[in-house]
Design a protein around this motif. Structure first.
Motif, PDB file in Angstrom:
ATOM      1  N   ILE A 196     -27.602 -58.574 116.585  1.00  0.00           N
ATOM      2  CA  ILE A 196     -26.721 -58.740 115.430  1.00  0.00           C
ATOM      3  C   ILE A 196     -25.331 -58.218 115.767  1.00  0.00           C
ATOM      4  O   ILE A 196     -25.173 -57.184 116.410  1.00  0.00           O
ATOM      5  N   GLY A 197     -24.315 -58.944 115.299  1.00  0.00           N
ATOM      6  CA  GLY A 197     -22.952 -58.707 115.745  1.00  0.00           C
ATOM      7  C   GLY A 197     -22.123 -57.771 114.903  1.00  0.00           C
ATOM      8  O   GLY A 197     -20.921 -57.630 115.146  1.00  0.00           O
ATOM      9  N   SER A 198     -22.713 -57.125 113.911  1.00  0.00           N
ATOM     10  CA  SER A 198     -21.939 -56.203 113.083  1.00  0.00           C
ATOM     11  C   SER A 198     -22.883 -55.163 112.485  1.00  0.00           C
ATOM     12  O   SER A 198     -24.066 -55.126 112.813  1.00  0.00           O
ATOM     13  N   VAL A 199     -22.348 -54.331 111.585  1.00  0.00           N
ATOM     14  CA  VAL A 199     -23.172 -53.287 110.956  1.00  0.00           C
ATOM     15  C   VAL A 199     -23.865 -53.875 109.725  1.00  0.00           C
ATOM     16  O   VAL A 199     -23.836 -53.308 108.629  1.00  0.00           O
ATOM     17  N   VAL A 200     -24.496 -55.023 109.916  1.00  0.00           N
ATOM     18  CA  VAL A 200     -25.213 -55.730 108.865  1.00  0.00           C
ATOM     19  C   VAL A 200     -26.618 -56.040 109.366  1.00  0.00           C
ATOM     20  O   VAL A 200     -26.987 -55.697 110.483  1.00  0.00           O
ATOM     21  N   GLY A 242     -18.028 -55.342 109.250  1.00  0.00           N
ATOM     22  CA  GLY A 242     -17.482 -53.986 109.290  1.00  0.00           C
ATOM     23  C   GLY A 242     -17.774 -53.157 110.521  1.00  0.00           C
ATOM     24  O   GLY A 242     -17.680 -51.932 110.460  1.00  0.00           O
ATOM     25  N   SER A 243     -18.083 -53.771 111.672  1.00  0.00           N
ATOM     26  CA  SER A 243     -18.435 -52.971 112.851  1.00  0.00           C
ATOM     27  C   SER A 243     -17.247 -52.218 113.427  1.00  0.00           C
ATOM     28  O   SER A 243     -17.368 -51.052 113.818  1.00  0.00           O
ATOM     29  N   ASN A 244     -16.082 -52.865 113.487  1.00  0.00           N
ATOM     30  CA  ASN A 244     -14.935 -52.142 114.061  1.00  0.00           C
ATOM     31  C   ASN A 244     -14.507 -51.007 113.147  1.00  0.00           C
ATOM     32  O   ASN A 244     -14.096 -49.943 113.615  1.00  0.00           O
ATOM     33  N   ASN A 291     -29.698 -54.852 101.726  1.00  0.00           N
ATOM     34  CA  ASN A 291     -29.126 -54.741 100.391  1.00  0.00           C
ATOM     35  C   ASN A 291     -27.727 -54.141 100.491  1.00  0.00           C
ATOM     36  O   ASN A 291     -27.523 -53.099 101.117  1.00  0.00           O
ATOM     37  N   SER A 292     -26.746 -54.801  99.873  1.00  0.00           N
ATOM     38  CA  SER A 292     -25.376 -54.307  99.919  1.00  0.00           C
ATOM     39  C   SER A 292     -24.574 -54.912  98.778  1.00  0.00           C
ATOM     40  O   SER A 292     -25.135 -55.473  97.833  1.00  0.00           O
ATOM     41  N   LYS A 293     -23.254 -54.830  98.867  1.00  0.00           N
ATOM     42  CA  LYS A 293     -22.385 -55.549  97.948  1.00  0.00           C
ATOM     43  C   LYS A 293     -22.252 -56.985  98.458  1.00  0.00           C
ATOM     44  O   LYS A 293     -22.085 -57.209  99.646  1.00  0.00           O
ATOM     45  N   MET A 294     -22.269 -57.920  97.529  1.00  0.00           N
ATOM     46  CA  MET A 294     -22.341 -59.320  97.931  1.00  0.00           C
ATOM     47  C   MET A 294     -21.619 -60.179  96.901  1.00  0.00           C
ATOM     48  O   MET A 294     -21.691 -59.940  95.690  1.00  0.00           O
ATOM     49  N   LEU A 295     -20.897 -61.168  97.384  1.00  0.00           N
ATOM     50  CA  LEU A 295     -20.256 -62.138  96.496  1.00  0.00           C
ATOM     51  C   LEU A 295     -21.290 -63.190  96.110  1.00  0.00           C
ATOM     52  O   LEU A 295     -21.917 -63.799  96.978  1.00  0.00           O
ATOM     53  N   LYS A 296     -21.456 -63.387  94.794  1.00  0.00           N
ATOM     54  CA  LYS A 296     -22.492 -64.299  94.306  1.00  0.00           C
ATOM     55  C   LYS A 296     -21.888 -65.442  93.497  1.00  0.00           C
ATOM     56  O   LYS A 296     -20.867 -65.268  92.816  1.00  0.00           O
ATOM     57  N   TYR A 314     -17.260 -63.469 105.405  1.00  0.00           N
ATOM     58  CA  TYR A 314     -18.691 -63.238 105.195  1.00  0.00           C
ATOM     59  C   TYR A 314     -18.897 -62.771 103.759  1.00  0.00           C
ATOM     60  O   TYR A 314     -18.130 -61.937 103.258  1.00  0.00           O
ATOM     61  N   PRO A 315     -19.922 -63.304 103.056  1.00  0.00           N
ATOM     62  CA  PRO A 315     -20.075 -62.998 101.629  1.00  0.00           C
ATOM     63  C   PRO A 315     -20.727 -61.655 101.307  1.00  0.00           C
ATOM     64  O   PRO A 315     -21.008 -61.359 100.151  1.00  0.00           O
ATOM     65  N   SER A 316     -20.973 -60.836 102.333  1.00  0.00           N
ATOM     66  CA  SER A 316     -21.487 -59.493 102.086  1.00  0.00           C
ATOM     67  C   SER A 316     -20.728 -58.538 102.995  1.00  0.00           C
ATOM     68  O   SER A 316     -19.716 -58.902 103.589  1.00  0.00           O
ATOM     69  N   VAL A 317     -21.218 -57.306 103.105  1.00  0.00           N
ATOM     70  CA  VAL A 317     -20.537 -56.287 103.892  1.00  0.00           C
ATOM     71  C   VAL A 317     -21.594 -55.285 104.338  1.00  0.00           C
ATOM     72  O   VAL A 317     -22.645 -55.145 103.695  1.00  0.00           O
ATOM     73  N   GLY A 318     -21.340 -54.607 105.444  1.00  0.00           N
ATOM     74  CA  GLY A 318     -22.302 -53.623 105.919  1.00  0.00           C
ATOM     75  C   GLY A 318     -22.684 -52.619 104.847  1.00  0.00           C
ATOM     76  O   GLY A 318     -21.824 -52.144 104.099  1.00  0.00           O
ATOM     77  N   PRO A 319     -23.965 -52.273 104.737  1.00  0.00           N
ATOM     78  CA  PRO A 319     -24.418 -51.379 103.665  1.00  0.00           C
ATOM     79  C   PRO A 319     -23.761 -50.006 103.690  1.00  0.00           C
ATOM     80  O   PRO A 319     -23.548 -49.401 102.636  1.00  0.00           O
TER      81      PRO A 319
END
Length: 405
Positions: A196-200, A242-244, A291-296, A314-319
């Motif tokens: 996986i390429g990020s903190v997701v 949000g990995s960087n 589970n995180s914040k997500m655009l719905k 991306y419609p969500s973000v790292g938890p």
């Protein structure tokens, strides 16, 4: 003695407060448990640590420097702006920090192949680079829209030996690339590792990718203290997954006087589908196994999103970002496409540094903040990648300014 933040977060089930966890289909429960177990063993293994240190120093070119952006600072007026130069990390972005480590993990698990998604192509290039270095097969899933937009990185991935698979459903961007990669991974879990390429994603990836990226933050803290004899007043990074941002935040997270600001893409408007500002406009929801914040949308499904930066639409973000924002440890900044392009050109023409469009979001916000907080303050920006991949797209759609600013 109390544990540091990084030692105590996440909990053993991968939760940062109420965010995180692992919501995965039954066939993946065992493979992900195996990944978690192996990572917990590896992260304290002297042999693994030594191999990673060697690779970072003698292959990646770490530590990357911090540059004082004197001309940009003078142009903006106000706070001094510094850049953590992840664009100088081998392959051109911060992504190789976790990709080299993930491929070492894949080898330890006896895997012969790595699979991943990519948006702007930086993670895809980094994983293809790591796979070539360690001799593993590499499969990269990328949205059809992003394949056209980020053509230079697609060519690089193919030259490095990766099999690039287009995601042709939905909006054909990053979310669809993740969908496609997960679908491909399930029947190959015995022989492949989904890097996986990020903190997701499901636990342990938000923790694992953060830990591998934390080298950025710890280097930055030491370098900044050496340069300025104090810590920065604000640390700024763009946020998609949000990995960087988590990488550079990690070095300062226990220093409460240092403001941590994640800059989200406001795209071209506030309406759903015109931006990708998940922390600002999202609500709690489960997507891609966490589970995180997500655009719905109106049906509660992941909403369509947009940004000029393919790596952050991306419609969500790292938890962990959702958690840090909720407890007040991090703040959110916003940047439009127009502001990002302006910062792209200003950094290029004032400092001789062409930033990735994603990174330009952080630069743009730093320029605004510098004017607000005054000349006795300092700002450190994670310049997470270089803009080689973006130049054709930017010039075609946003003509080069005739004069320096």
């Amino acid at each position: 003695m109390s544990k540091s933040y990084l030692e105590s977060h996440p909990d053993e089930n991968g939760y940062f407060g109420k965010y995180g966890g692992a919501f995965i289909p039954p066939p993946l429960v065992e493979p992900f448990a195996e990944i978690t177990k192996e990572y917990q063993k590896l992260k304290n293994d002297p042999e693994f640590i030594a191999e990673l240190k060697y690779v970072r120093k003698h292959y990646q070119g770490r530590p990357t420097p911090i540059s004082y952006a004197k001309n940009l600072t003078n142009h903006c007026g106000g706070a001094k702006i510094f850049l953590k130069r992840e664009d100088l990390n081998h392959s051109g972005a911060h992504k190789l920090n976790h990709c080299m480590a993930e491929v070492i993990l894949a080898k330890k698990l006896g895997k012969t192949k790595v699979i991943a998604e990519t948006g702007a192509g930086q993670h895809g290039v980094a994983l293809a680079t790591a796979a070539a270095y360690f001799g593993l097969e590499c499969e990269i899933h990328m949205g059809e829209v992003d394949i056209k937009k980020e053509h230079p990185n697609v060519v690089r991935m193919k030259i490095l030996g990766a099999n690039v698979i287009p995601a042709t459903h939905g909006l054909k961007t990053l979310k669809e690339a993740v969908d496609s990669a997960f679908e491909s991974y399930v029947p190959q879990a015995d022989t492949a590792l989904f890097c996986i390429g990020s903190v997701v994603g499901p636990h342990p990836f938000p923790m694992m990718v953060r830990d591998f990226q934390s080298v950025v933050g710890f280097e930055s803290k030491e370098q900044f203290l050496e340069m300025e004899d104090k810590l920065p007043d604000a640390v700024i990074a763009c946020v998609g997954g949000g990995s960087n941002a988590m990488g550079i935040f990690s070095g300062f997270i226990d220093d409460e006087d240092v403001a941590l600001i994640g800059v989200e893409p406001m795209g071209r408007g506030v309406n759903l589908g015109e931006h990708a500002a998940s922390l600002t406009y999202g609500e709690e929801g489960v997507m891609h196994g966490f589970n995180s914040k997500m655009l719905k949308d109106a049906d509660g499904e992941p909403a369509p999103v947009y940004s000029i930066g393919s790596g952050i639409d991306y419609p969500s973000v790292g938890p962990e970002h959702a958690y840090l924002n909720e407890i007040g440890r991090s703040k959110v900044g916003l940047c439009t496409d127009e502001e990002a392009v302006d910062a792209f050109y200003k950094l290029s023409q004032l400092e001789g540094i062409i930033p990735a469009l994603e990174s330009a979001h952080a630069v743009a916000y730093a320029m605004k903040l510098a004017r607000e907080i005054g000349p006795d303050k300092t700002i450190l920006v994670n310049l997470s990648g270089r803009g080689d991949k973006d130049i054709d797209f930017v010039v075609e759609n946003h003509p080069i300014p005739n004069a320096k600013f």
